[in-house]
Scaffold this motif. Structure first.
Motif, PDB file in Angstrom:
ATOM      1  N   GLU A   6       0.935  -1.051   0.025  1.00  0.00           N
ATOM      2  CA  GLU A   6       0.058  -0.067   0.055  1.00  0.00           C
ATOM      3  C   GLU A   6       0.857   1.093  -0.102  1.00  0.00           C
ATOM      4  O   GLU A   6       0.549   2.292  -0.386  1.00  0.00           O
ATOM      5  CB  GLU A   6      -0.920   0.027   1.205  1.00  0.00           C
ATOM      6  N   ALA A   7       2.160   1.206   0.630  1.00  0.00           N
ATOM      7  CA  ALA A   7       2.778   2.141   0.628  1.00  0.00           C
ATOM      8  C   ALA A   7       3.426   2.414  -0.864  1.00  0.00           C
ATOM      9  O   ALA A   7       3.558   3.789  -1.214  1.00  0.00           O
ATOM     10  CB  ALA A   7       4.220   1.969   1.441  1.00  0.00           C
ATOM     11  N   MET A   8       4.038   1.548  -1.335  1.00  0.00           N
ATOM     12  CA  MET A   8       4.308   1.504  -2.897  1.00  0.00           C
ATOM     13  C   MET A   8       3.458   1.939  -3.800  1.00  0.00           C
ATOM     14  O   MET A   8       3.657   2.835  -4.473  1.00  0.00           O
ATOM     15  CB  MET A   8       5.065   0.198  -3.330  1.00  0.00           C
ATOM     16  N   LEU A   9       2.232   1.532  -3.674  1.00  0.00           N
ATOM     17  CA  LEU A   9       1.098   2.284  -4.449  1.00  0.00           C
ATOM     18  C   LEU A   9       0.875   3.557  -4.110  1.00  0.00           C
ATOM     19  O   LEU A   9       0.692   4.428  -5.250  1.00  0.00           O
ATOM     20  CB  LEU A   9      -0.332   1.278  -4.029  1.00  0.00           C
ATOM     21  N   ASN A  10       0.848   3.987  -3.024  1.00  0.00           N
ATOM     22  CA  ASN A  10       0.655   5.380  -2.536  1.00  0.00           C
ATOM     23  C   ASN A  10       1.874   6.318  -3.313  1.00  0.00           C
ATOM     24  O   ASN A  10       1.725   7.240  -4.136  1.00  0.00           O
ATOM     25  CB  ASN A  10       0.620   5.498  -1.125  1.00  0.00           C
ATOM     26  N   TYR A  11       3.009   5.726  -3.284  1.00  0.00           N
ATOM     27  CA  TYR A  11       4.198   6.543  -3.708  1.00  0.00           C
ATOM     28  C   TYR A  11       4.279   6.486  -5.162  1.00  0.00           C
ATOM     29  O   TYR A  11       4.533   7.522  -5.730  1.00  0.00           O
ATOM     30  CB  TYR A  11       5.340   5.947  -3.054  1.00  0.00           C
ATOM     31  N   LEU A  12       4.072   5.347  -5.806  1.00  0.00           N
ATOM     32  CA  LEU A  12       3.941   5.442  -7.437  1.00  0.00           C
ATOM     33  C   LEU A  12       2.856   6.241  -7.865  1.00  0.00           C
ATOM     34  O   LEU A  12       3.240   6.884  -9.013  1.00  0.00           O
ATOM     35  CB  LEU A  12       3.799   3.892  -7.577  1.00  0.00           C
ATOM     36  N   SER A  13       1.718   6.438  -7.311  1.00  0.00           N
ATOM     37  CA  SER A  13       0.636   6.984  -8.019  1.00  0.00           C
ATOM     38  C   SER A  13       1.057   8.522  -7.871  1.00  0.00           C
ATOM     39  O   SER A  13       0.507   9.286  -8.626  1.00  0.00           O
ATOM     40  CB  SER A  13      -0.653   6.734  -6.962  1.00  0.00           C
ATOM     41  N   ARG A  14       1.838   9.073  -6.952  1.00  0.00           N
ATOM     42  CA  ARG A  14       2.119  10.609  -6.746  1.00  0.00           C
ATOM     43  C   ARG A  14       3.569  10.826  -7.787  1.00  0.00           C
ATOM     44  O   ARG A  14       3.932  12.006  -7.690  1.00  0.00           O
ATOM     45  CB  ARG A  14       2.708  10.528  -5.260  1.00  0.00           C
ATOM     46  N   LEU A  15       3.829   9.688  -8.405  1.00  0.00           N
ATOM     47  CA  LEU A  15       4.993   9.930  -9.267  1.00  0.00           C
ATOM     48  C   LEU A  15       4.110  10.337 -10.781  1.00  0.00           C
ATOM     49  O   LEU A  15       4.440   9.535 -11.671  1.00  0.00           O
ATOM     50  CB  LEU A  15       5.940   8.755  -9.455  1.00  0.00           C
ATOM     51  N   GLY A  16       3.795  11.604 -10.969  1.00  0.00           N
ATOM     52  CA  GLY A  16       2.987  11.691 -12.243  1.00  0.00           C
ATOM     53  C   GLY A  16       1.623  12.305 -11.851  1.00  0.00           C
ATOM     54  O   GLY A  16       1.144  12.563 -12.997  1.00  0.00           O
TER      55      GLY A  16
ATOM     56  N   HIS B  96      -3.352  14.781  -6.087  1.00  0.00           N
ATOM     57  CA  HIS B  96      -4.649  15.067  -5.709  1.00  0.00           C
ATOM     58  C   HIS B  96      -4.608  16.142  -4.590  1.00  0.00           C
ATOM     59  O   HIS B  96      -4.336  15.799  -3.506  1.00  0.00           O
ATOM     60  CB  HIS B  96      -5.665  14.045  -5.275  1.00  0.00           C
ATOM     61  N   GLY B  97      -4.485  17.512  -5.136  1.00  0.00           N
ATOM     62  CA  GLY B  97      -4.048  18.657  -4.121  1.00  0.00           C
ATOM     63  C   GLY B  97      -2.728  18.394  -3.518  1.00  0.00           C
ATOM     64  O   GLY B  97      -1.755  18.041  -4.133  1.00  0.00           O
ATOM     65  N   ASP B  98      -2.986  18.472  -2.068  1.00  0.00           N
ATOM     66  CA  ASP B  98      -1.585  18.406  -1.503  1.00  0.00           C
ATOM     67  C   ASP B  98      -1.628  17.108  -0.604  1.00  0.00           C
ATOM     68  O   ASP B  98      -0.668  16.957   0.288  1.00  0.00           O
ATOM     69  CB  ASP B  98      -1.220  19.529  -0.277  1.00  0.00           C
ATOM     70  N   ASP B  99      -2.265  16.185  -1.103  1.00  0.00           N
ATOM     71  CA  ASP B  99      -2.527  14.848  -0.260  1.00  0.00           C
ATOM     72  C   ASP B  99      -1.503  14.059  -0.464  1.00  0.00           C
ATOM     73  O   ASP B  99      -0.864  13.668  -1.557  1.00  0.00           O
ATOM     74  CB  ASP B  99      -3.834  14.083  -0.643  1.00  0.00           C
ATOM     75  N   GLU B 100      -0.884  13.749   0.748  1.00  0.00           N
ATOM     76  CA  GLU B 100       0.401  12.949   0.400  1.00  0.00           C
ATOM     77  C   GLU B 100       0.106  11.301   0.709  1.00  0.00           C
ATOM     78  O   GLU B 100       0.715  10.605   0.137  1.00  0.00           O
ATOM     79  CB  GLU B 100       1.699  13.224   1.529  1.00  0.00           C
ATOM     80  N   LEU B 101      -0.708  10.975   1.681  1.00  0.00           N
ATOM     81  CA  LEU B 101      -0.878   9.703   2.138  1.00  0.00           C
ATOM     82  C   LEU B 101      -2.384   9.666   1.928  1.00  0.00           C
ATOM     83  O   LEU B 101      -3.128  10.273   2.208  1.00  0.00           O
ATOM     84  CB  LEU B 101      -0.589   9.321   3.530  1.00  0.00           C
ATOM     85  N   PHE B 102      -2.937   8.477   1.339  1.00  0.00           N
ATOM     86  CA  PHE B 102      -4.085   8.097   1.181  1.00  0.00           C
ATOM     87  C   PHE B 102      -4.314   6.626   0.752  1.00  0.00           C
ATOM     88  O   PHE B 102      -3.446   6.002   0.383  1.00  0.00           O
ATOM     89  CB  PHE B 102      -4.652   8.796  -0.342  1.00  0.00           C
ATOM     90  N   THR B 103      -5.677   6.194   0.725  1.00  0.00           N
ATOM     91  CA  THR B 103      -5.889   4.594   0.770  1.00  0.00           C
ATOM     92  C   THR B 103      -6.137   4.436  -0.683  1.00  0.00           C
ATOM     93  O   THR B 103      -6.253   5.299  -1.696  1.00  0.00           O
ATOM     94  CB  THR B 103      -7.064   4.345   1.613  1.00  0.00           C
ATOM     95  N   ARG B 104      -6.044   3.252  -0.861  1.00  0.00           N
ATOM     96  CA  ARG B 104      -6.245   2.656  -2.213  1.00  0.00           C
ATOM     97  C   ARG B 104      -7.760   2.953  -2.725  1.00  0.00           C
ATOM     98  O   ARG B 104      -7.797   3.509  -4.078  1.00  0.00           O
ATOM     99  CB  ARG B 104      -6.159   1.125  -2.159  1.00  0.00           C
TER     100      ARG B 104
END
Length: 467
Positions: free
Chosen positions: A268-278, A281-289
């Motif tokens: 879930e951490a890898m998914l979160n980080y990968l999704s932010r590479l490109g 969603h605003g300034d959201d850093e951590l979010f659920t699937r």
């Protein structure tokens, strides 16, 4: 040309099994999956295994394992291109009959000579159309013993235009591209042809992929049009750059997705980080699937390359480690310890994990901490010399004796330590730090009474007496 998205939404990921699933492909898979899930569509896994010489079953297995670990469930697949050869060959025959493809009998030597002559004249290297049929043109005699390839008869004028989901409008003139080979002499299709037939047959509505494929898109759009097939929407993602500012790739610095699993990262951490590479969603850093799926509508995709930041990934993972269920983490740490030949009871590990997880960024780091409970420790020589001095020796011996006669729980441990401190005129750090060094092998730990409680009494006493 119109590129209105057909419904329902159908996306795909199509890795080549010539190596591991690397981070760029994993991000593409994530975006394709999230887009399909957001719109209630379908996500397809296709394995592009036409590079027979380099494709391996090990790579297929690793790709499937990486997809499973990331939780990118697919609705169809895996579909293997090499099991669809008859379909590609049938489409080629239809195109030849329709005049949109033709057989080319040029030998490799002739093609090399052709390109060398073009270079000598300062021209762009390209196929010169020797076997391209045109009205009134006399084609060469078919040579004996030469197996032909099949080439696509690309339009010679006009522009290929599409509205890219990420990059916006793109236009490339047909003079920039030539008649590419779509079927090799062995009957195996080339990438640009097979991908079109696949996307057509599988009713793919949206194609997300890396922007190294931008130059392939005009050929593919022209083939779609030649087949009378509906066009998918294309979205070309910028590359991911490594620490050195160069593109991450299988050949340059990239590691497999499963390597991060082995290194103790949570999916879930890898998914979160990968999704932010490109995407953001605003300034959201951590979010659920679930939040990712809710937000990922195809907007807010970045046009600029993303920078891979190992420190940021580690921070993200540390946040998920802190929030993770202790029982789940215990099982993961047990797996890490097992790799070191240490068998640890998950139930016992659960209490340990709860104490240490706020200090750790990965399950490997947790295993590093907890290994002291399951095997011998070797204190750092400098720390031992600095803290385990002759002056504190009597207090350590007294503490070992005191521990021998108490019930083994945090409160009793704390009371015993306070009694020895008082009796020997010490301050807490003067005793607690030497205890940590001898029992844990390090000078810094969580609260010493909580740490000692998780050891067996016998081991603590034995280590305290190992002066």
């Amino acid at each position: 040309m119109s590129q209105q998205a057909p419904t329902p939404i159908r996306t795909r990921i199509a890795p080549s099994p010539t190596g591991f699933l690397h981070l760029g492909t994993a991000r593409t898979a994530l975006y394709s999956w999230a887009y399909a899930r957001h719109y209630g569509g379908q996500f397809v896994l296709r394995v592009e295994d036409t590079d027979v010489a380099r494709s391996t079953q090990d790579s297929v297995d690793q790709i499937l394992a990486a997809m499973k670990w990331l939780g990118l469930d697919y609705d169809e697949g895996p579909i293997y291109q090499m099991q669809r050869l008859e379909r590609y060959q049938a489409v080629v025959e239809q195109m030849i009959a329709a005049g949109t493809a033709y057989r080319c009998y040029c030998t490799p030597e002739e093609l090399d000579a052709m390109k060398a002559a073009q270079e000598a004249r300062g021209e762009k290297r390209r196929y010169d159309g020797t076997w391209r049929p045109e009205p009134g043109k006399q084609l060469p005699a078919v040579p004996e013993g030469v197996k032909p390839v099949v080439r696509f008869k690309n339009p010679v004028s006009g522009d290929v235009v599409w509205d890219d989901v990420v990059k916006g409008p793109i236009s490339i003139n047909n003079r920039e591209i030539d008649d590419l080979i779509i079927l090799r002499t062995d009957g195996v299709p080339t990438y640009n042809f097979a991908v079109v037939v696949d996307d057509w047959d599988m009713r793919i509505s949206h194609v997300f992929r890396g922007d190294e494929h931008v130059n392939n898109t005009p050929w593919q759009i022209n083939i779609f049009n030649a087949l009378g097939a509906p066009l998918p929407r294309f979205g070309h993602m910028p590359v991911i750059l490594g620490d050195d500012g160069q593109k991450l790739s299988k050949r340059r610095g990239a590691v497999s997705v499963t390597a991060y699993e082995e290194a103790g990262y949570l999916p879930e951490a890898m998914l979160n980080y990968l999704s932010r590479l490109g995407w953001s969603h605003g300034d959201d850093e951590l979010f659920t699937r679930e939040q990712l799926v809710s937000w990922f509508d195809g907007s807010h995709l970045n046009k600029s390359p993303a920078q891979w930041d190992p420190a940021k990934l580690e921070w993200v993972n540390s946040q998920y480690i802190k929030q993770a269920d202790d029982g789940r983490l215990a099982l993961l740490v047990a797996e890490q310890l097992a790799k070191r030949g240490v068998q640890a009871d998950a139930a016992r590990l659960s209490a340990m994990v709860a104490l240490y997880k706020d200090r750790c960024a990965t399950t490997v780091a947790l295993a590093d901490w907890l290994a002291m409970y399951f095997g011998p420790v070797v204190p750092n020589a400098e720390e031992r010399a600095a803290h385990v001095t002759e002056a504190v020796g009597p207090a350590l011996a007294a503490l070992a004796d005191k521990f021998a006669g108490i019930e083994w729980n945090k409160a009793a441990i704390q009371a015993a330590i306070k009694e020895v401190i008082t009796a020997h005129g010490l301050k807490m750090p003067q005793l607690a730090i030497p205890v940590r060094v001898l029992v844990c092998g390090r000078a810094q730990t969580p609260s010493v009474d909580a740490v000692l409680e998780l050891f067996s009494k016998e081991i603590v006493i034995e280590r305290l007496r190992s002066l």
